[in-house]
Design a protein around this motif. Structure first.
Motif, PDB file in Angstrom:
ATOM      1  N   THR A  80       0.827  -1.206   0.000  1.00 10.61           N
ATOM      2  CA  THR A  80       0.000   0.000   0.000  1.00 10.61           C
ATOM      3  C   THR A  80       0.864   1.260   0.000  1.00 10.61           C
ATOM      4  N   SER A  81       2.091   1.149  -0.449  1.00  8.43           N
ATOM      5  CA  SER A  81       3.028   2.273  -0.451  1.00  8.43           C
ATOM      6  C   SER A  81       2.638   3.334  -1.469  1.00  8.43           C
ATOM      7  N   GLY A  82       3.252   4.504  -1.317  1.00 15.42           N
ATOM      8  CA  GLY A  82       3.025   5.565  -2.277  1.00 15.42           C
ATOM      9  C   GLY A  82       3.448   5.182  -3.668  1.00 15.42           C
ATOM     10  N   SER A  83       4.552   4.464  -3.783  1.00 19.14           N
ATOM     11  CA  SER A  83       5.026   4.088  -5.116  1.00 19.14           C
ATOM     12  C   SER A  83       4.039   3.173  -5.822  1.00 19.14           C
ATOM     13  N   VAL A  84       3.460   2.214  -5.099  1.00 17.14           N
ATOM     14  CA  VAL A  84       2.465   1.327  -5.702  1.00 17.14           C
ATOM     15  C   VAL A  84       1.241   2.126  -6.143  1.00 17.14           C
ATOM     16  N   ARG A  85       0.796   3.064  -5.316  1.00 19.10           N
ATOM     17  CA  ARG A  85      -0.382   3.861  -5.663  1.00 19.10           C
ATOM     18  C   ARG A  85      -0.104   4.748  -6.884  1.00 19.10           C
ATOM     19  N   ILE A  86       1.124   5.284  -6.972  1.00 17.95           N
ATOM     20  CA  ILE A  86       1.511   6.080  -8.136  1.00 17.95           C
ATOM     21  C   ILE A  86       1.442   5.240  -9.411  1.00 17.95           C
ATOM     22  N   GLU A  87       2.023   4.040  -9.355  1.00 16.61           N
ATOM     23  CA  GLU A  87       2.092   3.206 -10.557  1.00 16.61           C
ATOM     24  C   GLU A  87       0.710   2.712 -10.984  1.00 16.61           C
ATOM     25  N   LEU A  88      -0.105   2.311 -10.017  1.00 16.07           N
ATOM     26  CA  LEU A  88      -1.443   1.835 -10.375  1.00 16.07           C
ATOM     27  C   LEU A  88      -2.306   2.973 -10.918  1.00 16.07           C
ATOM     28  N   GLN A  89      -2.119   4.170 -10.379  1.00 18.77           N
ATOM     29  CA  GLN A  89      -2.852   5.311 -10.930  1.00 18.77           C
ATOM     30  C   GLN A  89      -2.427   5.594 -12.361  1.00 18.77           C
ATOM     31  N   GLY A 146      -5.572   3.715 -19.094  1.00 17.18           N
ATOM     32  CA  GLY A 146      -6.875   3.192 -19.494  1.00 17.18           C
ATOM     33  C   GLY A 146      -7.842   4.299 -19.884  1.00 17.18           C
ATOM     34  N   VAL A 147      -7.804   5.421 -19.168  1.00 20.99           N
ATOM     35  CA  VAL A 147      -8.643   6.567 -19.515  1.00 20.99           C
ATOM     36  C   VAL A 147      -8.320   7.043 -20.931  1.00 20.99           C
ATOM     37  N   TRP A 148      -7.021   7.138 -21.228  1.00 24.40           N
ATOM     38  CA  TRP A 148      -6.637   7.531 -22.597  1.00 24.40           C
ATOM     39  C   TRP A 148      -7.197   6.545 -23.615  1.00 24.40           C
ATOM     40  N   ASP A 166     -12.816   8.162 -17.084  1.00 24.86           N
ATOM     41  CA  ASP A 166     -12.860   9.336 -16.213  1.00 24.86           C
ATOM     42  C   ASP A 166     -11.645   9.320 -15.287  1.00 24.86           C
ATOM     43  N   PRO A 167     -10.766  10.318 -15.369  1.00 24.50           N
ATOM     44  CA  PRO A 167      -9.599  10.330 -14.480  1.00 24.50           C
ATOM     45  C   PRO A 167      -9.961  10.365 -13.006  1.00 24.50           C
ATOM     46  N   ASN A 168     -11.166  10.828 -12.665  1.00 28.36           N
ATOM     47  CA  ASN A 168     -11.588  10.832 -11.263  1.00 28.36           C
ATOM     48  C   ASN A 168     -11.755   9.420 -10.705  1.00 28.36           C
ATOM     49  N   SER A 169     -11.894   8.452 -11.596  1.00 30.92           N
ATOM     50  CA  SER A 169     -12.014   7.061 -11.161  1.00 30.92           C
ATOM     51  C   SER A 169     -10.677   6.465 -10.760  1.00 30.92           C
TER      52      SER A 169
END
Length: 287
Positions: A193-202, A208-210, A275-278
């Motif tokens: 649940t680290s910041g790096s994992v959240r950055i990469e998954l985002q 996917g939005v693109w 939607d980037p908000n997702s």
């Protein structure tokens, strides 16, 4: 065929070679674990064998000139056959999509290099894979990575799989613009649940939005996407999950990019919603 139409591409934000020096970048390829840790903690990548002097890490002027010449000659037709031109065309599509759906969007620069490059985040080689450097707001790509992606990592070999990689690095630029990248860098470099994992998954979600928008509307650059093309992306996302690269799913404390299933899930979240908000992985209780 992925891109529709014909004619020249906009190459104003794309060039060959690299620039200055500084902290290392946010990664996405074969050397992704080293790259993200260096990005978050700011240590010298030379310590890890990524090169530390400008002589060994500079793309020669001759190589850069050849890449620049190829870039400037790229057409939409060539983007359906040639990897360098495919990168250029993908940046054109990404810029068009993000300018349309994100108020205040400012495009990044893109550098295409061979072997070695100097950046505002420090010297790097092809070994680190594609990466985004917030220091110069530039996405870096060595086209040879795509051979590594398919031959060594088991990623998909379709054109959309390559375009997904480019879109992922652009996702880091979107995160830089929104502040999500900086937020993640304050939350730790490793762990499930680290910041790096959240950055990469985002960034996967933003890719996917693109993809959701890239084939829609009269000015869309992509032909309608097929399920086989999406399957190629899913195969690639699975191939570059932490558990796949490390060959071990039992030690998530060492993860920096998320598992194969997580990477697929978040791409699908973005592709399904458009939607980037997702893509708020920081608010997600279950990644």
């Amino acid at each position: 065929m992925t891109f529709r139409g014909g004619g020249p591409l906009d190459t104003s934000n794309v060039s060959g070679g690299g620039g200055g020096r500084g902290k290392l970048a946010v990664g996405g390829g074969a050397g992704l674990i080293i790259v993200i840790v260096a990005a978050l903690f700011g240590f010298d990548p030379g310590v890890l064998g990524l090169g530390s002097d400008s002589t060994s890490s500079s793309t020669s002027s001759q190589d850069q000139s050849a890449i620049d010449e190829q870039i400037k000659s790229c057409t939409i037709e060539q983007a359906n056959e040639d990897t360098v031109c495919r990168i250029v065309a993908t940046t054109n599509s990404l810029d068009a999509v993000w300018a349309d759906i994100m108020p205040g969007y400012e495009p990044p620069q893109t550098k295409i290099f061979e072997g070695n490059v100097d950046t505002a985040c420090g010297p790097a080689t092809s070994d680190v894979g594609p990466f985004y450097c917030p220091g110069d707001q530039t996405a870096y790509f060595d086209p040879s990575f795509f051979d590594v992606l398919t031959d060594r990592l088991g990623g998909g070999d379709g054109p959309l799989a390559q375009e997904y990689v480019v879109a992922h690095e652009y996702g880091h630029h979107i995160e830089y613009l929104t502040g999500a990248l900086q937020k993640g860098q304050r939350m730790g470099a490793a762990g499930p649940t680290s910041g790096s994992v959240r950055i990469e998954l985002q960034a996967d979600c933003l890719a996917g939005v693109w993809a959701f928008h890239a084939d829609k509307g009269p000015d869309a650059m992509l032909e309608p996407l097929t399920q086989q093309q999406i399957n190629d992306v899913i195969q690639t996302a699975k191939a570059i999950g932490d558990d796949a690269i490390q060959g071990d799913s039992s030690n998530p404390e060492g993860w920096t990019h998320g598992s194969s299933d997580q990477r697929v899930r978040w791409f699908n979240v973005g592709y399904g919603a458009g939607d980037p908000n997702s893509c708020d992985t920081f608010a997600a209780g279950n990644l």
